[in-house]
Design a protein around this motif. Sequence first.
Motif, PDB file in Angstrom:
ATOM      1  N   THR A 168      86.077  28.825  51.919  1.00 49.60           N
ATOM      2  CA  THR A 168      86.757  30.103  52.189  1.00 49.60           C
ATOM      3  C   THR A 168      88.001  30.184  51.311  1.00 49.60           C
ATOM      4  OG1 THR A 168      88.052  29.150  54.012  1.00 49.60           O
ATOM      5  CG2 THR A 168      85.957  30.217  54.579  1.00 49.60           C
ATOM      6  N   ARG A 169      88.351  31.407  50.984  1.00 53.41           N
ATOM      7  CA  ARG A 169      89.598  31.656  50.245  1.00 53.41           C
ATOM      8  C   ARG A 169      90.465  32.564  51.107  1.00 53.41           C
ATOM      9  NH1 ARG A 169      92.163  31.427  45.478  1.00 53.41           N
ATOM     10  NH2 ARG A 169      93.428  33.215  44.808  1.00 53.41           N
ATOM     11  N   THR A 170      91.663  32.088  51.402  1.00 56.26           N
ATOM     12  CA  THR A 170      92.605  32.836  52.223  1.00 56.26           C
ATOM     13  C   THR A 170      93.718  33.360  51.330  1.00 56.26           C
ATOM     14  OG1 THR A 170      92.117  31.375  54.098  1.00 56.26           O
ATOM     15  CG2 THR A 170      94.092  32.745  54.243  1.00 56.26           C
ATOM     16  N   VAL A 171      93.794  34.671  51.213  1.00 52.95           N
ATOM     17  CA  VAL A 171      94.788  35.324  50.355  1.00 52.95           C
ATOM     18  C   VAL A 171      95.916  35.845  51.232  1.00 52.95           C
ATOM     19  CG1 VAL A 171      95.194  37.133  48.652  1.00 52.95           C
ATOM     20  CG2 VAL A 171      92.986  35.941  48.702  1.00 52.95           C
ATOM     21  N   VAL A 172      97.136  35.434  50.890  1.00 47.13           N
ATOM     22  CA  VAL A 172      98.330  35.848  51.640  1.00 47.13           C
ATOM     23  C   VAL A 172      99.197  36.718  50.742  1.00 47.13           C
ATOM     24  CG1 VAL A 172     100.376  35.050  52.875  1.00 47.13           C
ATOM     25  CG2 VAL A 172      98.255  33.739  53.009  1.00 47.13           C
ATOM     26  N   ASP A 173      99.653  37.829  51.273  1.00 42.58           N
ATOM     27  CA  ASP A 173     100.524  38.741  50.535  1.00 42.58           C
ATOM     28  C   ASP A 173     101.931  38.147  50.516  1.00 42.58           C
ATOM     29  OD1 ASP A 173     101.862  40.805  49.367  1.00 42.58           O
ATOM     30  OD2 ASP A 173     101.332  42.321  50.856  1.00 42.58           O
ATOM     31  N   ARG A 174     102.252  37.494  49.381  1.00 38.70           N
ATOM     32  CA  ARG A 174     103.553  36.827  49.298  1.00 38.70           C
ATOM     33  C   ARG A 174     104.717  37.820  49.292  1.00 38.70           C
ATOM     34  NH1 ARG A 174     104.825  32.033  50.670  1.00 38.70           N
ATOM     35  NH2 ARG A 174     106.446  31.947  49.051  1.00 38.70           N
ATOM     36  N   ALA A 175     104.466  39.016  48.795  1.00 36.58           N
ATOM     37  CA  ALA A 175     105.545  40.019  48.830  1.00 36.58           C
ATOM     38  C   ALA A 175     105.926  40.336  50.270  1.00 36.58           C
ATOM     39  CB  ALA A 175     105.094  41.283  48.090  1.00 36.58           C
ATOM     40  N   ARG A 176     104.936  40.421  51.136  1.00 34.84           N
ATOM     41  CA  ARG A 176     105.213  40.676  52.563  1.00 34.84           C
ATOM     42  C   ARG A 176     105.943  39.489  53.188  1.00 34.84           C
ATOM     43  NH1 ARG A 176     102.397  43.704  56.529  1.00 34.84           N
ATOM     44  NH2 ARG A 176     103.793  43.895  58.329  1.00 34.84           N
ATOM     45  N   VAL A 177     105.574  38.296  52.752  1.00 37.48           N
ATOM     46  CA  VAL A 177     106.246  37.095  53.269  1.00 37.48           C
ATOM     47  C   VAL A 177     107.721  37.112  52.879  1.00 37.48           C
ATOM     48  CG1 VAL A 177     106.341  34.585  53.096  1.00 37.48           C
ATOM     49  CG2 VAL A 177     104.142  35.719  53.311  1.00 37.48           C
ATOM     50  N   LYS A 178     108.003  37.479  51.628  1.00 34.42           N
ATOM     51  CA  LYS A 178     109.398  37.532  51.179  1.00 34.42           C
ATOM     52  C   LYS A 178     110.159  38.638  51.898  1.00 34.42           C
ATOM     53  CE  LYS A 178     108.348  35.622  46.613  1.00 34.42           C
ATOM     54  NZ  LYS A 178     108.332  35.878  45.144  1.00 34.42           N
ATOM     55  N   THR A 179     109.468  39.729  52.156  1.00 35.09           N
ATOM     56  CA  THR A 179     110.114  40.827  52.895  1.00 35.09           C
ATOM     57  C   THR A 179     110.526  40.387  54.289  1.00 35.09           C
ATOM     58  OG1 THR A 179     108.789  42.446  51.667  1.00 35.09           O
ATOM     59  CG2 THR A 179     109.796  43.182  53.739  1.00 35.09           C
ATOM     60  N   GLN A 180     109.709  39.519  54.899  1.00 39.01           N
ATOM     61  CA  GLN A 180     110.022  39.019  56.245  1.00 39.01           C
ATOM     62  C   GLN A 180     111.000  37.850  56.219  1.00 39.01           C
ATOM     63  OE1 GLN A 180     109.020  40.381  59.114  1.00 39.01           O
ATOM     64  NE2 GLN A 180     107.896  41.999  58.003  1.00 39.01           N
ATOM     65  N   GLY A 181     111.445  37.447  55.021  1.00 40.16           N
ATOM     66  CA  GLY A 181     112.426  36.371  54.914  1.00 40.16           C
ATOM     67  C   GLY A 181     111.851  34.988  55.140  1.00 40.16           C
ATOM     68  N   GLU A 182     110.564  34.824  54.902  1.00 40.29           N
ATOM     69  CA  GLU A 182     109.927  33.530  55.117  1.00 40.29           C
ATOM     70  C   GLU A 182     109.526  32.865  53.800  1.00 40.29           C
ATOM     71  OE1 GLU A 182     109.656  32.007  57.893  1.00 40.29           O
ATOM     72  OE2 GLU A 182     110.078  33.579  59.347  1.00 40.29           O
ATOM     73  N   GLU A 183     110.148  33.268  52.687  1.00 45.06           N
ATOM     74  CA  GLU A 183     109.733  32.702  51.399  1.00 45.06           C
ATOM     75  C   GLU A 183     110.039  31.211  51.277  1.00 45.06           C
ATOM     76  OE1 GLU A 183     113.806  34.570  50.795  1.00 45.06           O
ATOM     77  OE2 GLU A 183     111.932  35.050  51.808  1.00 45.06           O
ATOM     78  N   ASN A 184     110.987  30.703  52.053  1.00 47.93           N
ATOM     79  CA  ASN A 184     111.337  29.280  52.007  1.00 47.93           C
ATOM     80  C   ASN A 184     110.589  28.461  53.058  1.00 47.93           C
ATOM     81  OD1 ASN A 184     113.204  29.665  49.893  1.00 47.93           O
ATOM     82  ND2 ASN A 184     114.800  30.286  51.357  1.00 47.93           N
ATOM     83  N   ASN A 185     109.757  29.113  53.825  1.00 49.27           N
ATOM     84  CA  ASN A 185     108.980  28.396  54.840  1.00 49.27           C
ATOM     85  C   ASN A 185     107.854  27.634  54.150  1.00 49.27           C
ATOM     86  OD1 ASN A 185     107.411  27.594  57.087  1.00 49.27           O
ATOM     87  ND2 ASN A 185     108.177  29.335  58.264  1.00 49.27           N
ATOM     88  N   THR A 186     107.742  26.354  54.427  1.00 51.92           N
ATOM     89  CA  THR A 186     106.760  25.499  53.744  1.00 51.92           C
ATOM     90  C   THR A 186     105.467  25.305  54.551  1.00 51.92           C
ATOM     91  OG1 THR A 186     107.795  23.509  54.672  1.00 51.92           O
ATOM     92  CG2 THR A 186     108.549  24.251  52.493  1.00 51.92           C
TER      93      THR A 186
END
Length: 328
Positions: free
Chosen positions: A35-53
């Motif tokens: 399976t390939r799971t695609v995550v919208d990184r722009a949405r992640v950055k908008t939610q302030g979770e870009e540093n979440n590992t």
Amino acid sequence: MGRECCSLVVLCLGAVASLSAMALVSIGVSTDHWTRTVVDRARVKTQGEENNTEYMFFTRNTGLFRICFPEKDRPLEGSPGLFLSIVDDWCYSREFYLNDISKGVFSPPGLSSHANTQLQLHRSSPILLFGYLFSMALVGLLGLCGCWQQSANKLITTAAFQLLAALVGASAMATWHAALFFEMEKVHDEGFPLSWPDWLQESTTVEISWSYIVTWVGVCLTLLASLATSAAAICLRSRRRTWEDDALRMKLKVSRMFAQHAYFPDDIRSSHSPSIHDRDYPDYPTIPANFPTHNKMLSARGPGSELFLTERNKEYKKVLNQLEDSRF
């Protein structure tokens, strides 16, 4: 000749399909693109979770044993459990709770019933696929023996085991589908998709990838190999029946030839019947043209005639014994 070509060509097709199936399933098991799971990184950055590992915030490929991150956005190197695979992808190992299994605990504590069901299904898929590969290896050896011995029965047995292996492979794929369904739709435990924030669930897309397709193609080729091997066995058995019919006709022809002659040439001199010179022995058409008839043989009595008759007698008996002892 047509039947021989039929059995040979169909058997070769079955062998190629069988080997291709094993190769494709091996590739599917060893790769991480189920399976390939695609995550919208722009949405992640908008939610302030870009540093979440945490792994769920990154685009990833998921296999039977690993979760890998093919893009530059991935968990930081040195994160607990993160390692570099042989294809230079940073991956996490999927949790099978092997330590608990070694202690005899197959259901780890703290899991809900749905999570436990998902875990057992997740464990079953690779076990069944490895069972499929082991069965196909044994089937290959059995089929090779059947080809060497030209045994229709061994080929039928090979086809039956190939069909069984195909069913095992299909069962493995079914358990994988069931495990994915429970993971995405039923389990609410921490770490599963239903426990993620709503915005992350909306930003994540899961799709089937090529490892899954390759494995299914291998399982289908196994079924095709089983059908081809069965067809080759049927052709070989039909050819064997033709051989038996030809051998039977040959035996009848030889028996009829000896029935027209009441005795072998060597037995003529030991007979107490009236003088053989007084009898008229016709030249039967079944006697080869270069083989003299009784009258000619007996009229040509000389120093070497007895040796000649003995050699002919032995030759006839040898041919007859070979025909009677032949096995088909």
